[in-house]
Design a protein around this motif. Sequence first.
Motif, PDB file in Angstrom:
ATOM      1  N   SER A  76      -5.853  -1.897  -2.957  1.00 50.44           N
ATOM      2  CA  SER A  76      -4.608  -1.362  -3.512  1.00 50.44           C
ATOM      3  C   SER A  76      -4.063  -0.231  -2.648  1.00 50.44           C
ATOM      4  CB  SER A  76      -4.827  -0.875  -4.943  1.00 50.44           C
ATOM      5  OG  SER A  76      -5.159  -1.953  -5.794  1.00 50.44           O
ATOM      6  N   VAL A  77      -4.945   0.540  -2.034  1.00 48.17           N
ATOM      7  CA  VAL A  77      -4.481   1.597  -1.120  1.00 48.17           C
ATOM      8  C   VAL A  77      -3.784   0.966   0.078  1.00 48.17           C
ATOM      9  CG1 VAL A  77      -5.182   3.516   0.369  1.00 48.17           C
ATOM     10  CG2 VAL A  77      -6.293   3.196  -1.850  1.00 48.17           C
ATOM     11  N   LEU A  78      -4.405  -0.068   0.656  1.00 46.10           N
ATOM     12  CA  LEU A  78      -3.772  -0.756   1.779  1.00 46.10           C
ATOM     13  C   LEU A  78      -2.457  -1.402   1.346  1.00 46.10           C
ATOM     14  CD1 LEU A  78      -6.619  -2.542   3.788  1.00 46.10           C
ATOM     15  CD2 LEU A  78      -5.905  -0.147   3.794  1.00 46.10           C
ATOM     16  N   GLU A  79      -2.437  -1.968   0.138  1.00 42.44           N
ATOM     17  CA  GLU A  79      -1.219  -2.603  -0.352  1.00 42.44           C
ATOM     18  C   GLU A  79      -0.089  -1.581  -0.455  1.00 42.44           C
ATOM     19  OE1 GLU A  79       0.107  -5.714  -3.852  1.00 42.44           O
ATOM     20  OE2 GLU A  79      -1.523  -4.308  -4.265  1.00 42.44           O
ATOM     21  N   ALA A  80      -0.419  -0.384  -0.918  1.00 44.72           N
ATOM     22  CA  ALA A  80       0.597   0.667  -1.006  1.00 44.72           C
ATOM     23  C   ALA A  80       1.168   0.985   0.372  1.00 44.72           C
ATOM     24  CB  ALA A  80      -0.011   1.919  -1.631  1.00 44.72           C
ATOM     25  N   VAL A  81       0.302   1.062   1.377  1.00 45.37           N
ATOM     26  CA  VAL A  81       0.776   1.318   2.745  1.00 45.37           C
ATOM     27  C   VAL A  81       1.655   0.167   3.229  1.00 45.37           C
ATOM     28  CG1 VAL A  81       0.086   1.748   5.128  1.00 45.37           C
ATOM     29  CG2 VAL A  81      -1.253   2.734   3.262  1.00 45.37           C
ATOM     30  N   SER A 124       6.872  -0.997   4.434  1.00 44.33           N
ATOM     31  CA  SER A 124       7.571  -1.889   5.354  1.00 44.33           C
ATOM     32  C   SER A 124       8.386  -2.872   4.528  1.00 44.33           C
ATOM     33  CB  SER A 124       6.562  -2.632   6.247  1.00 44.33           C
ATOM     34  OG  SER A 124       5.770  -3.513   5.480  1.00 44.33           O
ATOM     35  N   PRO A 125       9.330  -3.601   5.151  1.00 45.48           N
ATOM     36  CA  PRO A 125      10.131  -4.552   4.379  1.00 45.48           C
ATOM     37  C   PRO A 125       9.270  -5.652   3.769  1.00 45.48           C
ATOM     38  CG  PRO A 125      11.132  -4.124   6.535  1.00 45.48           C
ATOM     39  CD  PRO A 125       9.766  -3.508   6.559  1.00 45.48           C
ATOM     40  N   GLY A 126       9.700  -6.168   2.626  1.00 46.44           N
ATOM     41  CA  GLY A 126       9.000  -7.286   2.008  1.00 46.44           C
ATOM     42  C   GLY A 126       8.174  -6.884   0.809  1.00 46.44           C
ATOM     43  N   ARG A 127       7.322  -7.817   0.371  1.00 44.84           N
ATOM     44  CA  ARG A 127       6.561  -7.639  -0.865  1.00 44.84           C
ATOM     45  C   ARG A 127       5.118  -7.215  -0.617  1.00 44.84           C
ATOM     46  NH1 ARG A 127       8.004 -12.877  -4.466  1.00 44.84           N
ATOM     47  NH2 ARG A 127       6.435 -11.894  -5.803  1.00 44.84           N
ATOM     48  N   GLY A 128       4.799  -6.786   0.584  1.00 46.22           N
ATOM     49  CA  GLY A 128       3.473  -6.250   0.835  1.00 46.22           C
ATOM     50  C   GLY A 128       2.435  -7.306   1.105  1.00 46.22           C
ATOM     51  N   LEU A 129       1.214  -6.853   1.340  1.00 43.03           N
ATOM     52  CA  LEU A 129       0.165  -7.764   1.812  1.00 43.03           C
ATOM     53  C   LEU A 129      -0.328  -8.739   0.761  1.00 43.03           C
ATOM     54  CD1 LEU A 129      -2.717  -6.526   0.652  1.00 43.03           C
ATOM     55  CD2 LEU A 129      -2.440  -4.942   2.541  1.00 43.03           C
ATOM     56  N   ARG A 130      -0.078  -8.476  -0.521  1.00 48.04           N
ATOM     57  CA  ARG A 130      -0.451  -9.444  -1.556  1.00 48.04           C
ATOM     58  C   ARG A 130       0.762 -10.186  -2.110  1.00 48.04           C
ATOM     59  NH1 ARG A 130      -5.597  -6.548  -4.651  1.00 48.04           N
ATOM     60  NH2 ARG A 130      -4.253  -4.727  -4.775  1.00 48.04           N
ATOM     61  N   ARG A 131       1.950  -9.893  -1.574  1.00 50.12           N
ATOM     62  CA  ARG A 131       3.183 -10.543  -1.983  1.00 50.12           C
ATOM     63  C   ARG A 131       3.397 -10.474  -3.492  1.00 50.12           C
ATOM     64  NH1 ARG A 131       6.100 -13.114   1.203  1.00 50.12           N
ATOM     65  NH2 ARG A 131       6.838 -14.620  -0.351  1.00 50.12           N
ATOM     66  N   ALA A 132       3.072  -9.329  -4.063  1.00 49.76           N
ATOM     67  CA  ALA A 132       3.191  -9.153  -5.504  1.00 49.76           C
ATOM     68  C   ALA A 132       4.608  -8.737  -5.883  1.00 49.76           C
ATOM     69  CB  ALA A 132       2.202  -8.099  -5.985  1.00 49.76           C
ATOM     70  N   ALA A 133       5.053  -9.179  -7.043  1.00 46.32           N
ATOM     71  CA  ALA A 133       6.321  -8.718  -7.580  1.00 46.32           C
ATOM     72  C   ALA A 133       6.179  -7.264  -8.020  1.00 46.32           C
ATOM     73  CB  ALA A 133       6.739  -9.588  -8.764  1.00 46.32           C
TER      74      ALA A 133
END
Length: 350
Positions: free
Chosen positions: A37-42, A46-55
Motif C-alpha cells: 500500500s505504501v508503494l501504491e501510494a507512491v 503519477s498519471p493513471g490508477r496506480g500499480l494495482r489499478r484500483a478505483a
Amino acid sequence: MLSTLTLLQFRSHRRAEIRCDGRPVAIYGPNGAGKTSVLEAVSLLSPGRGLRRAAAEELIRRQEHVGWKIRAELNGHEVETHALPGSPREVRVDGKVVPQVALGAVARVLWLVPAMDRLWIEGAEGRRRFLDRMTLSFAPGHAEAVLDYEKAMRERNRLLKDQAQDRGWYEVLEARMAEAGARIRAARALALGRIAAAQAGAATAFPAAELVVTGEGPAELAAAWAADRRRDLAAGRTLEGPHRADLEAVYAEKATPAAQCSTGEQKALLISLLLANARAVERPVLLLDEVAAHLDSARRAALYDEICQLSAHVWMTGTERVLFDTLGARAQYLEVSDTAGMSDVREVTP
C-alpha cells in the motif's frame, strides 16, 4: 527524489508519515501489513490508477470511510492527491488543481509488481500498459495523446455500434484518432530506442531484451479506418490501431522469445528492463514490490549494487529484513506492522 510522503486514511493506513534521505527505501513486514500500500501510494503520484489499478473508492480505509489523501514533496514540488467517497480523485501540484496527466511532468514513476511476472505469457493488454508506462517516463505528453486517442475512438465506436452511416462524422473522428495515434507511435518508438541504448552500455548482471512493438496498424491510419469502416461496422468497434499494439521481447543472448523463456528468465528480463528504464531517465522513482523473494543471494546482491548506482529513488518491499542484509547502511529501513487492522510504519536503524 521523494522527500516526504504522508498517507491519510489510505488502505489500512490511518496515518503514516515517511521522511526520506535519498537512499533506497527497504520496507519489510508480514504479508497483509500494508507494505504494498505504501508503494501504491507512491505510484499514484503519477498519471493513471496506480500499480494495482484500483478505483478511487477501493483505496479508502474502510473503518472510517471518510476518503483518503496522499501528500508528498517530490522533486521540489508539493503534490497532493485525494478522493472522497463516491467522487473521482483530485490532484494538486504546488497548491493548484491540475489534471492527472500533469503528474507525468513532475516525476517518472516506474514499478515492478508480482502480478507482472506473467507479463510475457498473458494477454497483450498488460504488455501494452507496461509499454505505455515506460513510454510515459520519456515523453510526459504521452498520457495526453493516449487519452485523446481513446476519447475519439470511444466516439467512433459509439457510431459503429449504432450503425451510423454519416461519413462526415467518421472522417472527423478518424482524423483526431490519426493525429493522436501518430504521437503515440512516435513516443513509443522513442522509448524503445532509449531503452535499447541504456541496455547496450550497461554493466549488469541481468539479461538484455530486444523489444519491438507490433500490431499498431498501418502508417496511414485514417485511410485504413476509412477503408475498413464496413468491417468495423460489422464488429461494432475499431479493429486496428495503436490500441491493439503488442510488445514483443527476445532474450538477446539466447535469441529466445520471452514467452518461451523460463519463469526465472522472464523475471530477470523484466528487472533488466526496469533498470535500463531507470538509467535512461532523470531522477525516476522506482518501485519494486517483493522483487528479492525469487532471486538467489548472488543475483539479489547484484541487484542491490546496481540499484545503488542509479540516480533513481528506489522503494522495495519484502517480508523479512534479512532479504535486504547486503544493502547494509546503503538503505533506509521501514518496518510495517498490522495491529487490529491498522498499519503502522516506523523507521529502523540499519
